[in-house]
Design a protein around this motif. Structure first.
Motif, PDB file in Angstrom:
ATOM      1  N   ILE B 293       0.843  -1.208   0.000  1.00  8.93           N
ATOM      2  CA  ILE B 293       0.000   0.000   0.000  1.00  8.93           C
ATOM      3  C   ILE B 293       0.871   1.248   0.000  1.00  8.93           C
ATOM      4  O   ILE B 293       0.628   2.210  -0.716  1.00  8.93           O
ATOM      5  CB  ILE B 293      -0.962  -0.017   1.215  1.00  8.93           C
ATOM      6  CG1 ILE B 293      -2.026  -1.096   1.004  1.00  8.93           C
ATOM      7  CG2 ILE B 293      -1.606   1.354   1.433  1.00  8.93           C
ATOM      8  CD1 ILE B 293      -2.807  -1.455   2.248  1.00  8.93           C
ATOM      9  N   VAL B 299      -4.082   3.437  -4.631  1.00  6.14           N
ATOM     10  CA  VAL B 299      -4.684   2.369  -3.833  1.00  6.14           C
ATOM     11  C   VAL B 299      -6.193   2.372  -4.084  1.00  6.14           C
ATOM     12  O   VAL B 299      -6.834   3.427  -4.001  1.00  6.14           O
ATOM     13  CB  VAL B 299      -4.433   2.596  -2.329  1.00  6.14           C
ATOM     14  CG1 VAL B 299      -5.131   1.519  -1.503  1.00  6.14           C
ATOM     15  CG2 VAL B 299      -2.947   2.616  -2.035  1.00  6.14           C
ATOM     16  N   ILE B 317      -5.064   2.492   5.970  1.00  3.61           N
ATOM     17  CA  ILE B 317      -4.715   2.718   4.565  1.00  3.61           C
ATOM     18  C   ILE B 317      -4.487   4.194   4.286  1.00  3.61           C
ATOM     19  O   ILE B 317      -3.528   4.584   3.623  1.00  3.61           O
ATOM     20  CB  ILE B 317      -5.803   2.138   3.643  1.00  3.61           C
ATOM     21  CG1 ILE B 317      -5.804   0.606   3.783  1.00  3.61           C
ATOM     22  CG2 ILE B 317      -5.582   2.535   2.185  1.00  3.61           C
ATOM     23  CD1 ILE B 317      -6.962  -0.086   3.108  1.00  3.61           C
TER      24      ILE B 317
END
Lengths: 634, 447
Positions: B293, B299, B317
């Motif tokens: 990531i 992403v 994230i």
């Protein structure tokens, strides 16, 4: 046969030809190493004569005088003793380029130098004209005089300066001479040419000398020196020079018109002079031609000596006919009834392409033969002096069987000068500038002691005491830098910061961090009460300044040291002069030719030759390392 | 790296093929060719010639050979190119013959390095060769070729000469007396500095686009376990590469595939779903996911609309990457669970029904800034080039700072010198050997 050898001159180690600024430093440096030196000059009375401006130092030159002094030379001390006005130039720029300059009394300067040279136990001075070096088995072995006498020595330094086939121009008048009123030397150019040296012709000029009585001083602007003067020499216990004012005037359009109308009568413009003149110290004709938009140029009236009747008019170098010079000058405010003692003139002289020399200033073709000063195409007292010093020192060190002294570009302005001379071609008289030194941030007038004292001491150019003095100065700088590691409280710092309108601090701070601010200086925080310095005046201020600079520039200094290390590594890769470059495959044709021609001493020099590309350098370095491997294996 | 000796390598990919090319470069190239082909006459330069290659007494292969005499060759040295039949046995046989006769197996990028060192190409052109070979897209190829032709080199040379000019101006000011410095000097220096800065910025303005088009972009599918990442992956790739199962945590290691969206090369990576896990293998997979990531150009954060949110995953994230496309997957289940669409960043797709896939592709291109690829694209495309320009920009910023902060002229000069050095090193003028070695080592053998 040595039968013709002059009686009384046996066992001479080094012969120095010429008694100008290069010759003087050469003789003194060789003598300091312990050699027996014979200085041959055409006129004993003119030893150390300042043939042009009555001043020492200036932009970049001031740093060089400091270097000469750190190497034990005579110039700085003589200027300090005979100076009449001292001023630090370039103060509007950063401190790395500040340069000391002094107005000096020419007569006193000359006298002082004369005494220094003649009173040295290892130096004998003799009058005579040298026509040729004696070459035996590829080495210099003495000199031949104009009367065919031969003097034998182990090494020879030639510093003939403007006297080589000198030709003075004033308008269309031509006078063969070395300086106005002094005979020129003939024969050296021819004999060096016949030895295979290539030469060219340069020109330089000097302004008129005015009669003091004929100037209306009361209406001129006054210029004074610094109240706290900085000396050139590192070794004074007392320094309290006079601060004699000089005066300035401005040219005007009427002056320019007269010069413009007569510009064709200047030999530079009529094509009479073939030599190439300097771009930076242009004649007044040049200035008017090139800067047409400016309707005034500043000129400075500098007395040549104390109570001098002769005034040097700085900024008015010219080779116009005397009558025109006078006519133009009389249009200047204050000069209405001025008269000339000597007119300005241009002089053409021979020089030898300095790329025929090594870093030691020894010629590449003949051992123990050294060339220094204007003969190498430089201009200026300081440029001549540092070359003389290095050439003389090496001529002396050779006689003693010791290794040479060389200066690198990161050591000194002197190193930049010599490196430029031997690796670049000089299309005009070479004068030092700060812009020539890529490492100028570390080549300051305040750290010449740190840069050069050890080198000077190990080459026997300074004695133990001088070495200690300089060491002490540098140690004091270090101590001050360390002192700045301590923290300072808000109550200590803020009143000082407030005074100079600086942002105040809110918590304890390292003094170092404060000093890194451009407008804060160490000086503001070092009161003599809190910190007892071992160094005394006149060096206290500069020690504080140096510490301040080291702190302010620390980031830059670190980066420069990293960069110079790489360069020094390249310079440590030596190239044998016997290498046949055409045999190295992979080198470009151009590189082969140029390397064969200039025979660089090391990788650093080779990389500077135009036409030698990075890939040539790669090929060359592989070749050297292969060679080294082979020689280790066999 | 020794220079000048003779090197040999195959220049076409390994494996079977119609033909393969073996290259020789260096002083003995032609001598070696004559020996392995039993020829007495020296072949004519730059003329293709049918030639038999021998191993001892046996014919190894019948080939087409072109000789190039120096300096008119790619490397600037004597060179031979042998086009033989594409069997590894033949290729290795020919190479072995050459090595037996004194040639050395070439290191990575050594042919190009020689071309550089013999002045046949500059550093930018050398890199362009690597890029031409590696280029994954048409536009990337154009950029590589424009570098090869020296278009970029010229732009950089122009900048270098601008900096040189300004530096000379400043240097000159150092050597005139204080009285002669005019007030407008400062203004001029400041104006010129920002002009140069603008030009330099232009060189990197397309960096991301150029880099993506040349090397491809990394697009990572991430999200909570069982949010349908692998289904989406398969939908984007167009076949069942990733194992799909209802059990959460099926994908424990990452799976990747090279795809192309409107000609833009993309390495699509399906990762292990992020969740607090007790299984050691799975949590190793999750650590891996987080690393991917971080590295991603984009992403795709995949969320299952049919289950309740756990902000933990989204937060992690977000922390690791700024370029996120928010996706609500399983939009086919909205009605079933009674979910209400909100007005937010999320786009709705159904990976299993393949709805919303084309708008997702558009979103990816948008996020990569390659939605509209200019016809003519030129600029830096390798990290090394980018670094040089970034250094130059830093030095120019320092210059500006010194102009504003007390106008320290000698420091301004110093910074400008550094700016110039950065730009020059882009062209390989005075570049350190280390950089060169690095660069050429990234080539494959035989280029």
């Amino acid at each position: 046969m040595l039968g013709n050898s002059l009686t009384g001159f046996n066992n001479i180690d080094t012969i120095v030809v010429g008694g100008g600024h290069a010759g003087v430093e050469a003789a003194l440096a060789a003598a300091r190493t312990g050699c027996k030196v014979l200085l041959i000059t055409m006129n004993k009375q003119t030893i150390g004569r300042m043939s042009c401006n009555p001043s020492i130092g200036g932009l970049a030159k001031g740093q060089m005088v400091r270097e000469i002094d750190a190497l034990g030379g005579a110039m700085g001390k003589a200027a300090d003793i005979t100076g009449t006005q001292f001023k630090l130039l370039n103060k509007s720029k950063g401190r790395a380029v500040w340069s000391p300059r002094a107005q000096v009394d020419k007569r006193e300067y000359e006298k002082h130098i004369h005494k220094t040279v003649t009173s040295h136990n290892n130096i004998t001075v003799v009058e005579g004209e040298v026509v040729s070096p004696i070459i035996k088995k590829g080495r210099a072995a003495g000199v031949t005089m104009s009367n065919q006498d031969k003097i034998i020595s182990k090494s020879v330094v030639l510093t003939n300066g403007t006297f080589l086939n000198g030709l003075i121009h004033i308008g269309d008048k031509k006078i063969p001479a070395g300086r106005m009123g002094e005979v020129r030397s003939e024969g050296i150019t021819e004999s060096l040419s016949s030895l295979g040296f290539k030469h060219g012709r340069l020109k330089t000029g000097t302004p008129p000398r005015l009669n003091r009585e004929t100037i209306n001083w009361s209406i001129l602007d006054i210029i004074t020196g610094d109240e706290k003067p900085a000396p050139f020499s590192h070794f004074h216990s007392l320094f309290n020079p006079p601060n004699t004012p000089s005066h300035s005037v401005n040219t005007n359009e009427r002056v320019h018109n007269i010069i413009w109308e007569n510009i064709n009568r200047s030999p530079m413009y009529s094509g009479e002079i073939l030599g190439v003149g300097p771009r930076y110290c242009p004649s007044i004709e040049d200035k008017i031609n090139r800067f047409k938009e400016r309707n005034a140029h500043r000129l400075i009236c500098e007395p040549e000596w104390k109570n001098s009747d002769q005034i040097y008019l700085n900024g008015f170098s010219t080779s116009l006919p005397e009558k025109i010079q006078l006519e133009a000058l009389q249009k200047i405010k204050g000069f209405e009834s001025v008269s000339l003692i000597k007119p300005g003139y241009a002089i053409e002289y021979d020089y030898f392409f300095p790329n025929q020399l090594k870093t030691t200033l020894e010629t590449k073709t003949y051992k123990n033969l050294y060339l220094a000063g204007q003969i190498n195409g430089t201009s200026g007292y300081e440029e001549a002096a540092i070359q003389g010093l290095i050439a003389g020192a090496n001529a002396g060190l050779f006689c003693l069987g010791l290794g040479p002294i060389t200066l690198s570009r990161s050591d000194a302005y002197g190193g930049v000068l010599i490196d430029d001379l031997i690796t670049k071609s000089t299309p005009e008289p070479y004068r030092m500038f700060t812009s020539r030194a890529e490492n100028r941030l570390i080549l300051r007038f305040t750290n010449a002691n740190k840069r050069l004292s050890l080198k000077a001491f190990s080459s026997m150019l300074i004695n133990k005491k001088q070495h200690n003095t300089m060491q002490e100065q540098t140690k004091e700088v270090m101590a001050l830098i360390k002192y700045c590691d301590k923290t300072i409280t808000t109550t200590q710092a803020n009143p000082i910061l407030k005074k100079i309108n600086e942002k105040e601090i809110t918590q304890k701070t390292k003094l170092k961090e404060l000093i890194k601010r451009p407008s804060v200086s160490l000086e503001m925080f070092v009161s003599m009460k809190t910190k007892k310095l071992k160094v005394r005046q006149p060096y206290v201020d500069e020690v504080v300044l140096e510490a301040d600079t080291e702190i302010k520039y620390s980031g830059y200094i670190r980066r420069i040291n990293k960069q110079t290390k790489k360069i020094l590594n390249n310079e440590a890769l030596l190239l044998n002069s016997e290498i046949k470059y055409d045999n190295i495959s992979g080198l470009s044709k151009e590189a082969q030719e140029k390397l064969n021609k200039s025979k660089p001493e090391n990788m650093g020099q080779a990389m500077k030759i135009s036409g030698v590309t990075i890939s040539d350098a790669a090929v060359l370095s592989v070749y050297i390392s292969k060679k080294q491997r082979v020689s280790r294996e066999t | 790296m020794p220079l000048g000796d003779t090197i040999v390598a195959r220049s076409t990919p390994y494996g079977y093929g119609g033909i393969a090319v073996v290259r020789l470069s260096g002083v003995n190239s032609i001598k070696i060719l004559k020996k392995i082909s039993r020829q007495i006459k020296t072949p004519v330069s730059r003329v293709a010639q049918k030639t038999k290659i021998y191993h001892k007494k046996n014919i190894l292969d019948e080939t087409i050979v072109v000789c190039y005499t120096k300096p008119r060759s790619f490397t600037g040295e004597d060179m031979v190119e042998i086009s033989c039949h594409g069997s590894p046995f033949i290729v290795d046989g020919i190479i072995n013959e050459c090595i037996d006769l004194g040639a050395r197996s070439a290191g990575p990028g050594e042919f190009t390095r020689r071309a550089f060192e013999n002045g046949k190409i500059d550093l930018i052109q050398a890199e362009s060769i690597a890029n031409t070979i590696a280029a994954s897209s048409k536009a990337g190829l154009f950029n590589a070729i424009s570098g090869l032709g020296g278009e970029m080199s010229n732009a950089i040379k122009g900048t270098a000469s601008d900096i040189t000019e300004l530096l000379s101006y400043c240097e000159h000011l150092l050597d005139v007396s204080d009285v002669d410095i005019q007030k407008d000097n400062k203004l001029y220096i400041s104006k010129k500095t920002s002009e140069i800065n603008k030009k330099v910025l232009k060189l990197i303005e397309n960096y991301d686009t150029c880099r993506v088009l040349t090397y491809g972009a990394i697009v990572v599918l991430a999200g909570k376990t069982n949010s349908g990442k692998s289904t989406l992956f398969n939908a984007l790739v167009g076949n069942k590469r990733s194992i799909v199962n209802k059990t959460a945590g099926t994908t424990r290691d990452y799976v990747d595939a090279n795809i192309s969206i409107s000609g833009v090369p993309i390495r699509l990576v399906d990762t292990a779903g992020v969740r607090r896990s007790k299984s050691a293998i799975e949590s190793a997979g999750i650590d891996n996911s987080i690393m991917l990531i971080e590295k991603a150009d984009v992403v795709c954060l995949v969320r299952d609309v049919s289950v309740k949110d756990d902000t933990y995953v989204v937060d992690i994230i977000k922390l690791k990457n700024d370029n996120i496309i928010y996706i609500n997957n399983k939009s086919d289940l909205i009605k079933k669970v009674g979910y209400k669409k909100k007005k937010d960043l999320y786009m709705y797709i159904s990976a299993i029904n393949q709805t919303g896939i084309s708008s997702l592709k558009r979103a990816i291109l948008q996020q990569l800034n390659v939605e509209k690829i200019p016809n003519k694209l030129s600029g830096v495309s390798t990290p090394r080039q980018y670094e040089c320009i970034a250094d130059c920009i830093k030095s120019l910023a320092n210059t500006n700072n010194k102009i504003k902060n007390g106008f320290q002229l000698e420091l301004i000069c110093y910074e400008l010198e550094n700016a110039l050095r950065s730009v020059n090193s882009l062209l390989g003028v005075e570049t350190e050997d280390l950089v060169l070695n690095n660069m050429f080592n990234s080539f494959c053998v035989g280029k």
